[in-house]
Design a protein around this motif. Structure first.
Motif, PDB file in Angstrom:
ATOM      1  N   VAL A   1     -28.229 -35.533  71.944  1.00  0.00           N
ATOM      2  CA  VAL A   1     -27.278 -34.974  70.978  1.00  0.00           C
ATOM      3  C   VAL A   1     -27.622 -33.523  70.698  1.00  0.00           C
ATOM      4  O   VAL A   1     -26.748 -32.673  70.502  1.00  0.00           O
ATOM      5  CB  VAL A   1     -27.313 -35.793  69.669  1.00  0.00           C
ATOM      6  CG1 VAL A   1     -26.527 -35.100  68.565  1.00  0.00           C
ATOM      7  CG2 VAL A   1     -26.747 -37.191  69.916  1.00  0.00           C
TER       8      VAL A   1
ATOM      9  N   GLN B   1     -25.103 -31.916  62.298  1.00  0.00           N
ATOM     10  CA  GLN B   1     -24.380 -32.879  63.128  1.00  0.00           C
ATOM     11  C   GLN B   1     -23.963 -34.090  62.308  1.00  0.00           C
ATOM     12  O   GLN B   1     -22.851 -34.620  62.459  1.00  0.00           O
ATOM     13  CB  GLN B   1     -25.259 -33.319  64.299  1.00  0.00           C
ATOM     14  CG  GLN B   1     -24.587 -34.275  65.278  1.00  0.00           C
ATOM     15  CD  GLN B   1     -23.397 -33.635  65.969  1.00  0.00           C
ATOM     16  OE1 GLN B   1     -23.479 -32.506  66.438  1.00  0.00           O
ATOM     17  NE2 GLN B   1     -22.273 -34.349  66.020  1.00  0.00           N
ATOM     18  N   HIS B   2     -24.859 -34.536  61.433  1.00  0.00           N
ATOM     19  CA  HIS B   2     -24.553 -35.677  60.568  1.00  0.00           C
ATOM     20  C   HIS B   2     -23.367 -35.359  59.661  1.00  0.00           C
ATOM     21  O   HIS B   2     -22.457 -36.182  59.490  1.00  0.00           O
ATOM     22  CB  HIS B   2     -25.778 -36.043  59.733  1.00  0.00           C
ATOM     23  CG  HIS B   2     -25.577 -37.214  58.830  1.00  0.00           C
ATOM     24  ND1 HIS B   2     -25.304 -38.488  59.284  1.00  0.00           N
ATOM     25  CD2 HIS B   2     -25.573 -37.310  57.467  1.00  0.00           C
ATOM     26  CE1 HIS B   2     -25.160 -39.312  58.272  1.00  0.00           C
ATOM     27  NE2 HIS B   2     -25.309 -38.627  57.152  1.00  0.00           N
TER      28      HIS B   2
ATOM     29  N   ASP C   1     -20.186 -35.327  61.686  1.00  0.00           N
ATOM     30  CA  ASP C   1     -19.750 -36.697  61.989  1.00  0.00           C
ATOM     31  C   ASP C   1     -19.061 -37.332  60.785  1.00  0.00           C
ATOM     32  O   ASP C   1     -18.055 -38.034  60.926  1.00  0.00           O
ATOM     33  CB  ASP C   1     -20.950 -37.549  62.412  1.00  0.00           C
ATOM     34  CG  ASP C   1     -21.511 -37.149  63.763  1.00  0.00           C
ATOM     35  OD1 ASP C   1     -20.796 -36.468  64.518  1.00  0.00           O
ATOM     36  OD2 ASP C   1     -22.661 -37.515  64.051  1.00  0.00           O
ATOM     37  N   GLN C   2     -19.614 -37.087  59.598  1.00  0.00           N
ATOM     38  CA  GLN C   2     -19.000 -37.607  58.380  1.00  0.00           C
ATOM     39  C   GLN C   2     -17.613 -36.997  58.173  1.00  0.00           C
ATOM     40  O   GLN C   2     -16.652 -37.705  57.830  1.00  0.00           O
ATOM     41  CB  GLN C   2     -19.890 -37.310  57.172  1.00  0.00           C
ATOM     42  CG  GLN C   2     -21.141 -38.154  57.081  1.00  0.00           C
ATOM     43  CD  GLN C   2     -21.952 -37.832  55.833  1.00  0.00           C
ATOM     44  OE1 GLN C   2     -22.024 -36.687  55.392  1.00  0.00           O
ATOM     45  NE2 GLN C   2     -22.560 -38.855  55.252  1.00  0.00           N
TER      46      GLN C   2
ATOM     47  N   GLU D   1     -15.649 -35.795  60.427  1.00  0.00           N
ATOM     48  CA  GLU D   1     -14.739 -36.309  61.446  1.00  0.00           C
ATOM     49  C   GLU D   1     -14.252 -37.707  61.075  1.00  0.00           C
ATOM     50  O   GLU D   1     -13.075 -38.042  61.274  1.00  0.00           O
ATOM     51  CB  GLU D   1     -15.438 -36.333  62.803  1.00  0.00           C
ATOM     52  CG  GLU D   1     -14.623 -36.957  63.939  1.00  0.00           C
ATOM     53  CD  GLU D   1     -13.336 -36.211  64.243  1.00  0.00           C
ATOM     54  OE1 GLU D   1     -12.466 -36.780  64.938  1.00  0.00           O
ATOM     55  OE2 GLU D   1     -13.179 -35.039  63.784  1.00  0.00           O
ATOM     56  N   ALA D   2     -15.148 -38.523  60.522  1.00  0.00           N
ATOM     57  CA  ALA D   2     -14.757 -39.877  60.121  1.00  0.00           C
ATOM     58  C   ALA D   2     -13.691 -39.832  59.031  1.00  0.00           C
ATOM     59  O   ALA D   2     -12.708 -40.592  59.061  1.00  0.00           O
ATOM     60  CB  ALA D   2     -15.985 -40.652  59.641  1.00  0.00           C
TER      61      ALA D   2
END
Length: 255
Positions: free
Chosen positions: A187, A235-236, A239-240, A242-243
């Motif tokens: 990643v 990145q975390h 990702d959140q 994007e969710a």
């Protein structure tokens, strides 16, 4: 008087001690296959019965393991560092990855400082060789080899610190890293810019070590792992976000 007669050491005991030291110093690694009995006895200069006695003793201690039809292997002594339940717990909670990086930052900073002081010339050649391989792998579009060499580079620094407790502790930690328990190293290599930054950070670490500069080596490791931590947090968060965006999109389609 507290004196006792001196008795010669049994050959099997000498063999046991030699193999134990090779495992302790990290030269023989978990899962590594020992040479066949005849060859190993010849290398050690002992009879096969003496070797069998030593191997049996090391098996009783949990340091060697026999696999039917395959031979004798160094036992997975690292696998017992964390229980399966704790490993699963690590994998399920993101906070563990940040704590893992903090742990590495402290321990690897110390290891780099020690390596700059205590590494032999050969230790530094190993580190340089791995970094050269990283540079070559950097040109490949697939980051897998570069990610593997990243872990190898850091382990070489731990080995060059010449502290056996730190060595085995960090090997167990890096095994979890390789298994993707804390985070997937690939990643980190998704974007070309990130790969460039990571390579330059490893270059700085290597340069400080080759110059035998303890302070610079520790600072370079700290800067590198600070960057890793920031990148993972970013990145975390991405990702959140994007969710949440996907939820909004799915909801919008149904209106």
């Amino acid at each position: 008087m507290p004196f006792q007669k001196v008795t010669p050491e049994k050959l099997s005991t000498a063999v046991t001690r030699q193999i134990e030291k090779l495992i302790l110093r990290g030269i023989l690694r978990p899962g590594e296959r020992l040479p066949a009995e005849r060859e190993l006895a010849e290398r050690l200069g002992v009879s096969r019965p003496s070797l069998r006695e030593a191997v049996a003793e090391l098996q009783n201690k949990g340091l060697l393991a026999t696999r039917a039809g395959a031979g004798i292997f160094v036992a997975d002594v690292l696998g017992n560092a964390f229980s399966p339940a704790l490993v699963q717990l690590f994998a399920e909670h993101d906070d563990a990855a940040i704590d893992y990086i903090a742990f590495r930052r402290d321990l690897e900073g110390l290891a780099a400082e020690r390596a700059a002081r205590f590494a032999s010339d050969t230790d530094l050649k190993v580190i340089q060789t791995i970094f050269d391989k990283m540079e070559a792998a950097h040109a490949k579009p697939n980051p897998r080899d570069e990610a593997q060499l990243d872990a190898d580079f850091h382990m070489a620094i731990i080995e060059a610190s010449h502290n056996v407790v730190m060595l085995h502790m960090m090997r167990s930690m890096f095994q979890l890293l390789r298994e993707g328990v804390f985070y997937n190293r690939q990643v980190m290599f998704k974007q070309r810019l990130t790969r460039e930054m990571l390579l330059e950070q490893h270059r700085a670490i290597n340069t400080a070590l080759q110059a035998r500069d303890p302070r610079a080596a520790r600072a370079a490791v700290t800067e590198h792992l600070n960057y890793v931590e920031t990148s993972l947090l970013d990145q975390h968060k991405a990702d959140q976000n994007e969710a949440v965006a996907r939820q909004r999109f799915e909801h919008e389609k149904t209106r």
